[in-house]
Design a protein around this motif. Structure first.
Motif, mmCIF file in Angstrom:
data_model
loop_
_atom_site.group_PDB
_atom_site.id
_atom_site.type_symbol
_atom_site.label_atom_id
_atom_site.label_comp_id
_atom_site.label_asym_id
_atom_site.label_seq_id
_atom_site.Cartn_x
_atom_site.Cartn_y
_atom_site.Cartn_z
ATOM 1 N N ASP A 85 -19.021 58.475 -26.260
ATOM 2 C CA ASP A 85 -17.865 59.125 -25.621
ATOM 3 C C ASP A 85 -17.727 60.592 -26.010
ATOM 4 O O ASP A 85 -16.762 61.259 -25.642
ATOM 5 C CB ASP A 85 -16.575 58.370 -25.951
ATOM 6 C CG ASP A 85 -16.184 58.434 -27.423
ATOM 7 O OD1 ASP A 85 -16.881 59.113 -28.220
ATOM 8 O OD2 ASP A 85 -15.175 57.799 -27.797
ATOM 9 N N GLY A 86 -18.681 61.112 -26.801
ATOM 10 C CA GLY A 86 -18.650 62.518 -27.201
ATOM 11 C C GLY A 86 -18.023 62.772 -28.561
ATOM 12 O O GLY A 86 -18.121 63.867 -29.097
ATOM 13 N N LEU A 118 -33.127 64.458 -33.169
ATOM 14 C CA LEU A 118 -32.154 63.557 -32.542
ATOM 15 C C LEU A 118 -32.805 62.210 -32.279
ATOM 16 O O LEU A 118 -33.910 62.145 -31.733
ATOM 17 C CB LEU A 118 -31.659 64.128 -31.212
ATOM 18 C CG LEU A 118 -30.818 65.379 -31.261
ATOM 19 C CD1 LEU A 118 -30.628 65.946 -29.863
ATOM 20 C CD2 LEU A 118 -29.473 65.082 -31.884
ATOM 21 N N THR A 119 -32.091 61.144 -32.635
ATOM 22 C CA THR A 119 -32.560 59.802 -32.317
ATOM 23 C C THR A 119 -32.204 59.499 -30.866
ATOM 24 O O THR A 119 -31.304 60.119 -30.305
ATOM 25 C CB THR A 119 -31.886 58.737 -33.206
ATOM 26 O OG1 THR A 119 -30.507 58.634 -32.859
ATOM 27 C CG2 THR A 119 -32.051 59.040 -34.684
ATOM 28 N N PRO A 120 -32.875 58.529 -30.275
ATOM 29 C CA PRO A 120 -32.367 58.022 -28.991
ATOM 30 C C PRO A 120 -31.045 57.297 -29.262
ATOM 31 O O PRO A 120 -30.745 56.974 -30.421
ATOM 32 C CB PRO A 120 -33.440 57.038 -28.541
ATOM 33 C CG PRO A 120 -34.540 57.094 -29.527
ATOM 34 C CD PRO A 120 -34.094 57.885 -30.697
ATOM 35 N N VAL A 171 -21.182 50.350 -31.676
ATOM 36 C CA VAL A 171 -20.911 51.554 -30.895
ATOM 37 C C VAL A 171 -22.229 52.283 -30.661
ATOM 38 O O VAL A 171 -23.033 52.438 -31.580
ATOM 39 C CB VAL A 171 -19.927 52.483 -31.656
ATOM 40 C CG1 VAL A 171 -19.685 53.775 -30.897
ATOM 41 C CG2 VAL A 171 -18.617 51.772 -31.929
ATOM 42 N N GLU A 172 -22.432 52.753 -29.428
ATOM 43 C CA GLU A 172 -23.636 53.518 -29.136
ATOM 44 C C GLU A 172 -23.511 54.920 -29.723
ATOM 45 O O GLU A 172 -22.505 55.597 -29.508
ATOM 46 C CB GLU A 172 -23.868 53.602 -27.630
ATOM 47 C CG GLU A 172 -25.207 54.201 -27.285
ATOM 48 C CD GLU A 172 -25.486 54.179 -25.807
ATOM 49 O OE1 GLU A 172 -25.232 55.202 -25.146
ATOM 50 O OE2 GLU A 172 -25.955 53.126 -25.323
#
Length: 154
Positions: free
Chosen positions: A26-27, A134-136, A143-144
């Motif tokens: 969600d940022g 950065l990971t995928p 939570v993503e």
């Protein structure tokens, strides 16, 4: 994917961990996922090997002196203390390949045994003497999240 020549490989060298951040789907941003001053190093060699280790900076010492992780002193520590030491430290090593701004780590040894034989894909951006990995997106605590680790060349 392959290892570019040393002259064309911007990752070669030793890098010190500056920050580790979680970016939620969600940022929302959670800074300091490994504490405010994480400690760590990542090394990329010209022949395609990688070594990574990082930890929280505020790890408490063990309750008794341990001369070796294979010693009886280590085996006699409380399970909770061992769990805390394990969950505040991460390390792995293996080989890597590059493709554009993507680096793929092939894991041969790891503090988390389930990672052995797997690959970790990271996108990277370079900015002067820093690299951001950065990971995928991964599911963490339901939570993503994308994890961003910033490293500085030493």
């Amino acid at each position: 994917m392959s290892i570019p020549s040393p002259q064309n490989n911007p990752l070669i060298g030793i890098w010190k961990l500056i920050s580790a951040t979680a970016i939620h789907a969600d940022g929302t941003v959670t800074p300091g996922v490994y504490g405010t001053c994480p400690v760590g190093y990542i090394t990329y060699t010209s022949d395609g090997h990688i070594m990574v280790m990082f930890s929280r900076s505020n790890r408490p010492p063990l309750s008794q002196e341990v001369k070796s992780p294979l010693s009886s002193e280590m085996q006699s520590l409380p399970v909770e203390e061992l769990a805390q030491a394990f969950t505040t430290f991460n390390a792995y090593a293996g080989t890597y390949t590059l493709s554009g701004n993507t680096v793929t780590h092939q894991i041969e040894i790891a503090s988390i045994p389930n990672r052995i034989g797997t690959t970790l894909v990271r996108t990277f951006t370079l900015n002067e003497n820093q690299v951001k990995l950065l990971t995928p997106p991964v599911l963490s605590d339901g939570v993503e999240k994308v994890f961003e680790l910033v490293w500085e060349r030493i």
